[in-house]
Design a protein around this motif. Structure first.
Motif, PDB file in Angstrom:
ATOM      1  N   ASP A   1       0.827  -1.201   0.000  1.00  0.00           N
ATOM      2  CA  ASP A   1       0.000   0.000   0.000  1.00  0.00           C
ATOM      3  C   ASP A   1       0.869   1.262   0.000  1.00  0.00           C
ATOM      4  O   ASP A   1       2.099   1.187   0.008  1.00  0.00           O
ATOM      5  CB  ASP A   1      -1.002  -0.013   1.162  1.00  0.00           C
ATOM      6  CG  ASP A   1      -0.362   0.165   2.519  1.00  0.00           C
ATOM      7  OD1 ASP A   1       0.857   0.394   2.611  1.00  0.00           O
ATOM      8  OD2 ASP A   1      -1.101   0.079   3.521  1.00  0.00           O
ATOM      9  N   ALA A   2       0.240   2.419   0.005  1.00  0.00           N
ATOM     10  CA  ALA A   2       0.951   3.685  -0.095  1.00  0.00           C
ATOM     11  C   ALA A   2       1.823   3.985   1.115  1.00  0.00           C
ATOM     12  O   ALA A   2       2.717   4.817   1.047  1.00  0.00           O
ATOM     13  CB  ALA A   2      -0.048   4.818  -0.292  1.00  0.00           C
ATOM     14  N   PHE A   3       1.579   3.312   2.223  1.00  0.00           N
ATOM     15  CA  PHE A   3       2.360   3.534   3.433  1.00  0.00           C
ATOM     16  C   PHE A   3       3.525   2.557   3.545  1.00  0.00           C
ATOM     17  O   PHE A   3       4.222   2.524   4.551  1.00  0.00           O
ATOM     18  CB  PHE A   3       1.455   3.408   4.661  1.00  0.00           C
ATOM     19  CG  PHE A   3       0.312   4.390   4.637  1.00  0.00           C
ATOM     20  CD1 PHE A   3       0.516   5.728   4.930  1.00  0.00           C
ATOM     21  CD2 PHE A   3      -0.958   3.973   4.293  1.00  0.00           C
ATOM     22  CE1 PHE A   3      -0.524   6.629   4.894  1.00  0.00           C
ATOM     23  CE2 PHE A   3      -2.013   4.872   4.260  1.00  0.00           C
ATOM     24  CZ  PHE A   3      -1.792   6.207   4.559  1.00  0.00           C
ATOM     25  N   GLY A   4       3.724   1.722   2.522  1.00  0.00           N
ATOM     26  CA  GLY A   4       4.819   0.761   2.516  1.00  0.00           C
ATOM     27  C   GLY A   4       4.497  -0.541   3.231  1.00  0.00           C
ATOM     28  O   GLY A   4       5.369  -1.379   3.412  1.00  0.00           O
ATOM     29  N   ARG A   5       3.246  -0.725   3.614  1.00  0.00           N
ATOM     30  CA  ARG A   5       2.851  -1.966   4.288  1.00  0.00           C
ATOM     31  C   ARG A   5       2.578  -3.046   3.245  1.00  0.00           C
ATOM     32  O   ARG A   5       1.918  -2.804   2.244  1.00  0.00           O
ATOM     33  CB  ARG A   5       1.589  -1.739   5.127  1.00  0.00           C
ATOM     34  CG  ARG A   5       1.789  -0.710   6.228  1.00  0.00           C
ATOM     35  CD  ARG A   5       0.518  -0.494   6.989  1.00  0.00           C
ATOM     36  NE  ARG A   5      -0.476   0.110   6.105  1.00  0.00           N
ATOM     37  CZ  ARG A   5      -1.446   0.925   6.515  1.00  0.00           C
ATOM     38  NH1 ARG A   5      -1.575   1.221   7.789  1.00  0.00           N
ATOM     39  NH2 ARG A   5      -2.296   1.435   5.659  1.00  0.00           N
ATOM     40  N   VAL A   6       3.095  -4.237   3.497  1.00  0.00           N
ATOM     41  CA  VAL A   6       2.873  -5.360   2.592  1.00  0.00           C
ATOM     42  C   VAL A   6       1.489  -5.933   2.862  1.00  0.00           C
ATOM     43  O   VAL A   6       1.204  -6.407   3.957  1.00  0.00           O
ATOM     44  CB  VAL A   6       3.957  -6.441   2.774  1.00  0.00           C
ATOM     45  CG1 VAL A   6       3.656  -7.648   1.908  1.00  0.00           C
ATOM     46  CG2 VAL A   6       5.323  -5.877   2.449  1.00  0.00           C
ATOM     47  N   VAL A   7       0.627  -5.864   1.868  1.00  0.00           N
ATOM     48  CA  VAL A   7      -0.728  -6.404   1.982  1.00  0.00           C
ATOM     49  C   VAL A   7      -0.709  -7.891   1.665  1.00  0.00           C
ATOM     50  O   VAL A   7      -1.378  -8.686   2.310  1.00  0.00           O
ATOM     51  CB  VAL A   7      -1.691  -5.645   1.037  1.00  0.00           C
ATOM     52  CG1 VAL A   7      -3.083  -6.241   1.088  1.00  0.00           C
ATOM     53  CG2 VAL A   7      -1.720  -4.164   1.398  1.00  0.00           C
ATOM     54  N   SER A   8       0.087  -8.282   0.678  1.00  0.00           N
ATOM     55  CA  SER A   8       0.205  -9.684   0.301  1.00  0.00           C
ATOM     56  C   SER A   8       1.558  -9.903  -0.369  1.00  0.00           C
ATOM     57  O   SER A   8       2.044  -9.046  -1.104  1.00  0.00           O
ATOM     58  CB  SER A   8      -0.911 -10.074  -0.667  1.00  0.00           C
ATOM     59  OG  SER A   8      -0.757 -11.404  -1.075  1.00  0.00           O
ATOM     60  N   ASN A   9       2.139 -11.074  -0.103  1.00  0.00           N
ATOM     61  CA  ASN A   9       3.390 -11.469  -0.749  1.00  0.00           C
ATOM     62  C   ASN A   9       3.332 -12.988  -0.896  1.00  0.00           C
ATOM     63  O   ASN A   9       3.797 -13.718  -0.039  1.00  0.00           O
ATOM     64  CB  ASN A   9       4.594 -11.032   0.078  1.00  0.00           C
ATOM     65  CG  ASN A   9       5.909 -11.323  -0.605  1.00  0.00           C
ATOM     66  OD1 ASN A   9       5.945 -11.678  -1.775  1.00  0.00           O
ATOM     67  ND2 ASN A   9       6.988 -11.185   0.123  1.00  0.00           N
ATOM     68  N   GLU A  10       2.751 -13.436  -1.993  1.00  0.00           N
ATOM     69  CA  GLU A  10       2.530 -14.866  -2.207  1.00  0.00           C
ATOM     70  C   GLU A  10       3.412 -15.381  -3.340  1.00  0.00           C
ATOM     71  O   GLU A  10       3.488 -14.770  -4.396  1.00  0.00           O
ATOM     72  CB  GLU A  10       1.073 -15.119  -2.570  1.00  0.00           C
ATOM     73  CG  GLU A  10       0.099 -14.707  -1.503  1.00  0.00           C
ATOM     74  CD  GLU A  10      -1.356 -14.935  -1.934  1.00  0.00           C
ATOM     75  OE1 GLU A  10      -1.592 -15.408  -3.070  1.00  0.00           O
ATOM     76  OE2 GLU A  10      -2.232 -14.631  -1.127  1.00  0.00           O
ATOM     77  N   LEU A  11       4.050 -16.513  -3.104  1.00  0.00           N
ATOM     78  CA  LEU A  11       4.824 -17.208  -4.128  1.00  0.00           C
ATOM     79  C   LEU A  11       4.262 -18.621  -4.216  1.00  0.00           C
ATOM     80  O   LEU A  11       4.324 -19.380  -3.263  1.00  0.00           O
ATOM     81  CB  LEU A  11       6.311 -17.244  -3.766  1.00  0.00           C
ATOM     82  CG  LEU A  11       7.217 -18.026  -4.710  1.00  0.00           C
ATOM     83  CD1 LEU A  11       7.228 -17.390  -6.095  1.00  0.00           C
ATOM     84  CD2 LEU A  11       8.620 -18.112  -4.144  1.00  0.00           C
ATOM     85  N   ASN A  12       3.683 -18.948  -5.365  1.00  0.00           N
ATOM     86  CA  ASN A  12       3.046 -20.254  -5.549  1.00  0.00           C
ATOM     87  C   ASN A  12       3.440 -20.848  -6.890  1.00  0.00           C
ATOM     88  O   ASN A  12       3.781 -20.139  -7.832  1.00  0.00           O
ATOM     89  CB  ASN A  12       1.517 -20.117  -5.504  1.00  0.00           C
ATOM     90  CG  ASN A  12       1.021 -19.677  -4.147  1.00  0.00           C
ATOM     91  OD1 ASN A  12       1.385 -20.244  -3.134  1.00  0.00           O
ATOM     92  ND2 ASN A  12       0.198 -18.636  -4.136  1.00  0.00           N
ATOM     93  N   LYS A  13       3.333 -22.170  -6.962  1.00  0.00           N
ATOM     94  CA  LYS A  13       3.561 -22.885  -8.212  1.00  0.00           C
ATOM     95  C   LYS A  13       2.252 -22.891  -8.999  1.00  0.00           C
ATOM     96  O   LYS A  13       1.192 -23.200  -8.465  1.00  0.00           O
ATOM     97  CB  LYS A  13       4.024 -24.311  -7.931  1.00  0.00           C
ATOM     98  CG  LYS A  13       4.466 -25.040  -9.160  1.00  0.00           C
ATOM     99  CD  LYS A  13       5.103 -26.354  -8.810  1.00  0.00           C
ATOM    100  CE  LYS A  13       5.565 -27.023 -10.093  1.00  0.00           C
ATOM    101  NZ  LYS A  13       6.282 -28.250  -9.815  1.00  0.00           N
TER     102      LYS A  13
END
Length: 124
Positions: free
Chosen positions: A96-108
């Motif tokens: 988001d605009a404040f630098g907060r990670v909303v999602s970080n998904e790594l999938n096959k």
């Protein structure tokens, strides 16, 4: 000297009372400030569709990653749809605009797989 003291006092009072306080921000209270978030998709040969405030966007990625900025002024739901054209691992990162990670998904993902996801973006 007696005449200069009252005169000096009058000039200083006049000078200090004529100074205005800088209210340059007062004119901005009617403006909606937009914030910038980031959607990053890391893949090879995939297609990304995303929706921000009822506007649709489409991006094709050949290799590596693509950073897509999205702009918003209030809470909303970022809708994403990723289509993998080959078997691979795909990372979907939303910040988001404040630098907060909303999602970080790594999938096959398998070839031809399509995933749709909604991310809640909050301004608080």
């Amino acid at each position: 000297m007696r005449v200069l003291s009252p005169l000096l006092l009058i000039v200083m009072v006049a000078f200090l009372s004529s100074c205005k306080k800088d209210n340059s921000l007062d004119s901005l209270d009617h403006v909606i400030l937009k914030r910038e978030g980031l959607l990053r998709v890391e893949c090879s040969n995939c297609e990304v569709r995303y929706q921000v405030n009822s506007k649709d966007y489409k991006v094709g990625i050949d290799q590596g990653s693509n950073d897509m900025a999205f702009y918003y002024s209030g809470d909303f739901a970022l809708v994403t749809e990723v289509l993998s054209k080959e078997e691979q691992k795909i990372r979907v990162l939303v910040v988001d605009a404040f630098g907060r990670v909303v999602s970080n998904e790594l999938n096959k993902w398998s070839a031809g797989e399509r995933r749709k996801k909604t991310f809640e973006i909050n301004i608080k």
